[in-house]
Design an enzyme around this catalytic site. Structure first.
Site, PDB file in Angstrom:
ATOM      1  N   LYS A  42      -3.970  -2.907   7.252  1.00  0.00           N
ATOM      2  CA  LYS A  42      -4.673  -2.653   6.202  1.00  0.00           C
ATOM      3  C   LYS A  42      -5.313  -3.932   5.214  1.00  0.00           C
ATOM      4  O   LYS A  42      -5.778  -3.727   4.335  1.00  0.00           O
ATOM      5  CB  LYS A  42      -3.867  -1.966   5.205  1.00  0.00           C
ATOM      6  CG  LYS A  42      -3.391  -0.572   5.660  1.00  0.00           C
ATOM      7  CD  LYS A  42      -3.043   0.496   4.705  1.00  0.00           C
ATOM      8  CE  LYS A  42      -2.616   1.746   5.348  1.00  0.00           C
ATOM      9  NZ  LYS A  42      -2.010   2.782   4.548  1.00  0.00           N
ATOM     10  N   THR A  44       0.814  -1.185   0.059  1.00  0.00           N
ATOM     11  CA  THR A  44      -0.129   0.158  -0.162  1.00  0.00           C
ATOM     12  C   THR A  44       0.752   1.133   0.031  1.00  0.00           C
ATOM     13  O   THR A  44       0.299   2.226  -0.156  1.00  0.00           O
ATOM     14  CB  THR A  44      -1.023  -0.189   0.992  1.00  0.00           C
ATOM     15  OG1 THR A  44      -0.153   0.003   2.403  1.00  0.00           O
ATOM     16  CG2 THR A  44      -2.034  -0.950   1.081  1.00  0.00           C
ATOM     17  N   GLY A  45       2.194   1.135   0.054  1.00  0.00           N
ATOM     18  CA  GLY A  45       3.012   2.428   0.104  1.00  0.00           C
ATOM     19  C   GLY A  45       3.351   2.701  -1.567  1.00  0.00           C
ATOM     20  O   GLY A  45       2.856   1.966  -2.246  1.00  0.00           O
ATOM     21  N   HIS A 104      42.086  -0.975  13.448  1.00  0.00           N
ATOM     22  CA  HIS A 104      43.169  -2.020  13.205  1.00  0.00           C
ATOM     23  C   HIS A 104      42.392  -3.285  12.984  1.00  0.00           C
ATOM     24  O   HIS A 104      42.700  -4.181  12.381  1.00  0.00           O
ATOM     25  CB  HIS A 104      43.947  -2.467  14.330  1.00  0.00           C
ATOM     26  CG  HIS A 104      44.828  -1.079  14.438  1.00  0.00           C
ATOM     27  ND1 HIS A 104      45.886  -0.756  13.508  1.00  0.00           N
ATOM     28  CD2 HIS A 104      45.037  -0.177  15.404  1.00  0.00           C
ATOM     29  CE1 HIS A 104      46.406   0.169  13.987  1.00  0.00           C
ATOM     30  NE2 HIS A 104      46.206   0.620  15.341  1.00  0.00           N
ATOM     31  N   GLU A 150      32.325  -5.384  -7.019  1.00  0.00           N
ATOM     32  CA  GLU A 150      32.562  -3.964  -6.666  1.00  0.00           C
ATOM     33  C   GLU A 150      33.762  -4.169  -5.790  1.00  0.00           C
ATOM     34  O   GLU A 150      34.039  -5.005  -5.252  1.00  0.00           O
ATOM     35  CB  GLU A 150      31.380  -3.592  -5.945  1.00  0.00           C
ATOM     36  CG  GLU A 150      30.463  -2.891  -6.719  1.00  0.00           C
ATOM     37  CD  GLU A 150      29.423  -2.203  -5.972  1.00  0.00           C
ATOM     38  OE1 GLU A 150      29.525  -1.954  -4.693  1.00  0.00           O
ATOM     39  OE2 GLU A 150      28.207  -1.963  -6.433  1.00  0.00           O
ATOM     40  N   TYR A 210      22.002  -3.404 -15.104  1.00  0.00           N
ATOM     41  CA  TYR A 210      20.926  -3.087 -16.307  1.00  0.00           C
ATOM     42  C   TYR A 210      22.026  -2.867 -17.435  1.00  0.00           C
ATOM     43  O   TYR A 210      21.589  -3.287 -18.577  1.00  0.00           O
ATOM     44  CB  TYR A 210      20.047  -1.947 -15.950  1.00  0.00           C
ATOM     45  CG  TYR A 210      19.209  -1.660 -14.778  1.00  0.00           C
ATOM     46  CD1 TYR A 210      19.102  -3.021 -13.944  1.00  0.00           C
ATOM     47  CD2 TYR A 210      18.808  -0.670 -14.229  1.00  0.00           C
ATOM     48  CE1 TYR A 210      18.462  -3.097 -12.918  1.00  0.00           C
ATOM     49  CE2 TYR A 210      18.024  -0.722 -13.074  1.00  0.00           C
ATOM     50  CZ  TYR A 210      17.871  -1.817 -12.509  1.00  0.00           C
ATOM     51  OH  TYR A 210      17.202  -1.869 -11.218  1.00  0.00           O
ATOM     52  N   GLU A 217      16.557  -0.174   1.215  1.00  0.00           N
ATOM     53  CA  GLU A 217      18.129   0.059   1.540  1.00  0.00           C
ATOM     54  C   GLU A 217      18.166   0.764   2.664  1.00  0.00           C
ATOM     55  O   GLU A 217      17.184   1.357   3.213  1.00  0.00           O
ATOM     56  CB  GLU A 217      18.643   0.629   0.454  1.00  0.00           C
ATOM     57  CG  GLU A 217      18.097   2.043  -0.252  1.00  0.00           C
ATOM     58  CD  GLU A 217      18.860   2.711  -1.242  1.00  0.00           C
ATOM     59  OE1 GLU A 217      18.223   2.898  -2.177  1.00  0.00           O
ATOM     60  OE2 GLU A 217      20.033   3.422  -1.052  1.00  0.00           O
ATOM     61  N   ILE A 255      14.151  -5.328  -0.985  1.00  0.00           N
ATOM     62  CA  ILE A 255      14.349  -4.257  -2.034  1.00  0.00           C
ATOM     63  C   ILE A 255      15.055  -2.988  -0.885  1.00  0.00           C
ATOM     64  O   ILE A 255      16.116  -2.338  -1.424  1.00  0.00           O
ATOM     65  CB  ILE A 255      13.405  -3.755  -2.764  1.00  0.00           C
ATOM     66  CG1 ILE A 255      12.954  -4.806  -3.585  1.00  0.00           C
ATOM     67  CG2 ILE A 255      13.967  -2.598  -3.650  1.00  0.00           C
ATOM     68  CD1 ILE A 255      13.667  -5.620  -4.684  1.00  0.00           C
TER      69      ILE A 255
END
Lengths: 376, 289
Positions: free
Chosen positions: B43, B17-18, B247, B209, B159, B98, B96
């Protein structure tokens, strides 16, 4: 986020760790008063958020008020790795008999918190870890929030050799863990933990890194941020929901997503250019973000061309195009923009820009080669 | 075949619902994902995109037979959302959201000990099996079905890689964004194992990465177990040196986490490491059908 030694020491003390008595000062008068309360000799410790403080001459032992005046003035003039010393922590001098190393840290490779200890503490600890790894002892929490007495016993015995020290050591570790959990630390380190002539243990240094993602639930800690160590442009970018890091090249970069932003910088470099910055506009970009990003990047006089590299997912290319057009209306762009747009609503975006005579590219390589040629 | 998700996957959306949850639920439905409902405490009884909203994951699972949950709730509620999924024994959880605190993830990993659920993320774009099922926020239209498995720590850079593959007519079996946080539910090595076993996956792209040791750990596995052709890309060669973790960081990390070190170790494991994402398709052109 890093905090200063005196702030970390206060958090340790609150958690029941014995610390060396001290007072934070910003003037020599405050230091004189603190020293007379503590009794000479005292140690003056520069408060800077960079390593190698001792080697840079940032720590001085003083035996008298006269010497304090002299050394305090010296430290106040000192700049360590580019950071001016502004606060000096005045602590009681301890008759150190032995030094230990203690830390709690999140070991992400093991998804766990690990306590680390060595009976060979001091500044050479990393060297010890390499040359004599057996001297470094570790205790994994295995998902618990507290120490498991049975598993912990052999660990503490391997670090401290007498029952008295083991008992004191256990108190320090319990305090270290409490500090860690109560404040959402990513690191809490005591180097060194010292034993004095009477066999008492103290934390003689304190280092804490806080988890930036958890600062929302610790307003008091968020207030400890030392703005001297923050780039004003980076702070402003953060307030505008941009992630920005300044670098020393001449190709400005505006990208969506951290991975693509890093890859874009790498490819600029491989194509013979030099990135001026890392800038991630994040997801769901509104047109204003592009405008803000351009303003921040253009503050650097070195920037000679700007690459906008957007791969639309949540970010819509037409939003970015609207931002670019708005920027062209609002400001006099002193350097050329090279624009690459692909993904969500790419066709709409290209149409908007082409109509205004703005060229766009579909591939990253074409765009990077172009921007590097313009900047060089 | 594919890994993790396919046309039979039944998905519930936590935070439906967000703003983000609702938008992406719509996008997933449009792609063809079998979204069977949503969860927002308090809800229950409402509908979003014609799908029923429930008060709890357990309720949603019992009513719909969902076997996959995707989480779009704000970071401060994400830990509770994941733990609710674990308690309801959801097979696959994709987070999802973050910005989760590190200690929240330590707690989640502790709760996962002995659990049969698999968590992807947090801070990730999700998982897509092109043409069948998209559980995430990636733009569906750049993907096409095919033989290449993609696993990545990044969102938009994935992507970019997929776009280059599809442009040259090379489709994907499944693309998995594992997320860029220090503590995540599923690591490179876990996804590589799945791709290695998957018959539909004939080649693999791994996008890493700077930071952490996951690429190095994956390299050991690749060297021993993977004979499928593999391409690697590592972002962050020009990134300024990361913050030192006292350290202790140096003591627990077993090696160099720079981009160059990761490139070298992957190369040594037999991975074809490229400088540009647009060099990836050419490598696969001769090697896969």
């Amino acid at each position: 986020m890093k905090i200063h030694e005196y702030q970390a020491a206060q958090l340790f003390q609150k958690a029941g760790i014995p610390i060396v008595e001290g007072t934070i000062t910003t003037t020599v008068d405050e230091a004189v008063q603190a020293a007379s309360g503590l009794g000479y000799p005292v140690v003056l410790k520069s408060q800077v958020l960079v390593g190698g403080r001792g080697k840079a001459g940032g720590i001085k032992v003083v035996k008298s008020e006269e010497e304090l005046h002299e050394k305090y003035a010296q430290l106040s003039q000192l700049s360590i790795k580019g950071y001016q010393v502004k606060k000096i922590y005045v602590v009681r001098a301890i008759d150190i008999r032995k030094e230990f190393y203690l830390a709690a840290i999140v070991d992400s490779a093991n998804d766990d918190i690990v306590l680390i200890a060595s009976s060979e503490g001091g500044v050479e600890i990393e060297e010890t870890a390499k040359t004599n790894p057996d001297a470094i002892k570790k205790y994994y929490l295995q998902g618990d929030r507290e120490i498991d007495a049975q598993r912990f016993a052999p660990f503490i015995r391997s670090v401290f050799d007498t029952p008295e020290l083991q008992e004191q050591g256990q108190t320090v570790f319990a305090g270290l863990l409490k500090t860690f959990f109560d404040n959402d630390c990513s690191l809490a380190e005591i180097n060194p933990l010292v034993i004095d002539g009477s066999g008492t243990i103290y934390a003689a240094d304190a280092k804490i890194n806080l988890d930036d993602n958890a600062l929302d639930r610790h307003e008091d800690l968020a207030a400890l941020r030392d703005m001297d160590y923050e780039e004003p442009d980076e702070i402003e970018a953060k307030e505008k929901n941009l992630s920005f890091v300044k670098l020393d090249g001449n190709v400005g970069c505006i990208v969506n997503g951290a991975g693509l932003a890093m890859a874009t910088m790498d490819i600029v470099k491989l194509c013979g250019g030099n990135p001026a910055n890392f800038l991630d506009v994040g997801g769901s970009s509104n047109p204003e973000k592009v405008l803000n990003a351009l303003k921040i990047i253009l503050r650097s006089p070195d920037v000679r061309a700007i690459l906008i590299n957007i791969f639309g997912g949540i970010t819509r290319c037409d939003d970015i195009a609207a931002g670019i057009l708005e920027a062209r209306r609002q400001m006099d762009l002193p350097v050329p923009l090279v624009i690459r747009l692909t993904g969500t609503n790419e066709a709409e975006a290209k149409e908007m820009l082409t109509k205004e005579g703005v060229e766009t590219f579909s591939t990253m390589r074409e765009a990077v080669e172009k921007v590097v040629a313009l900047a060089n | 075949m594919s890994i993790l998700v396919n046309k039979d996957t039944k998905v519930i959306v936590q935070g439906i619902t967000g703003r983000d949850g609702s938008f992406h639920a719509g996008q997933m439905i449009e792609y063809g994902t079998n979204v069977v409902g949503g969860v927002t405490p308090g809800k229950g009884g409402q509908e979003v995109h014609g799908r029923p909203v429930f008060n709890s994951v357990r309720e949603a699972k019992d009513a719909t037979g969902a076997n996959c949950a995707i989480i779009y709730v704000p970071a401060k509620f994400a830990k509770a959302a994941i733990i609710e999924d674990l308690e309801a024994e959801m097979e696959l959880i994709i987070c999802i959201s973050e910005g989760l605190p590190l200690l929240d993830m330590v707690e989640v990993r502790a709760a996962m000990r002995g659990s049969s659920s698999r968590l992807i993320g947090p801070n990730c774009p999700g998982v897509i099996t092109p043409g069948e099922c998209k559980v995430g926020i990636m733009p569906g239209h750049i993907h096409q079905p095919g033989p290449i498995g993609v696993v990545s720590r990044s969102g938009t850079l994935t992507y970019e890689v997929v776009y280059n593959l599809s442009r040259e007519g090379i489709g994907q079996s499944t693309c998995v964004g594992i997320g860029g946080d220090p503590i995540i539910g599923t690591r490179f090595i876990d996804v590589l194992e799945l791709f290695n076993k998957d018959e539909a996956t004939q080649g693999i792209v791994m996008v890493g990465e700077i930071g952490g040791q996951d690429e190095q750990i994956a390299a050991e596995y690749i060297k021993k177990e993977i004979s499928k052709p593999m391409v690697g890309f590592i972002a962050g060669r020009t990134a300024p040196k990361g913050k030192r973790m006292g350290h202790a960081g140096a003591i627990i990390s077993s090696g160099d986490s720079t981009a160059e070190a990761k490139r070298a170790i992957l190369q040594d494991a037999g991975v074809h490491v490229v400088d540009f994402p647009d060099e990836i398709p050419a490598f696969f052109q001769q090697k896969v059908s």
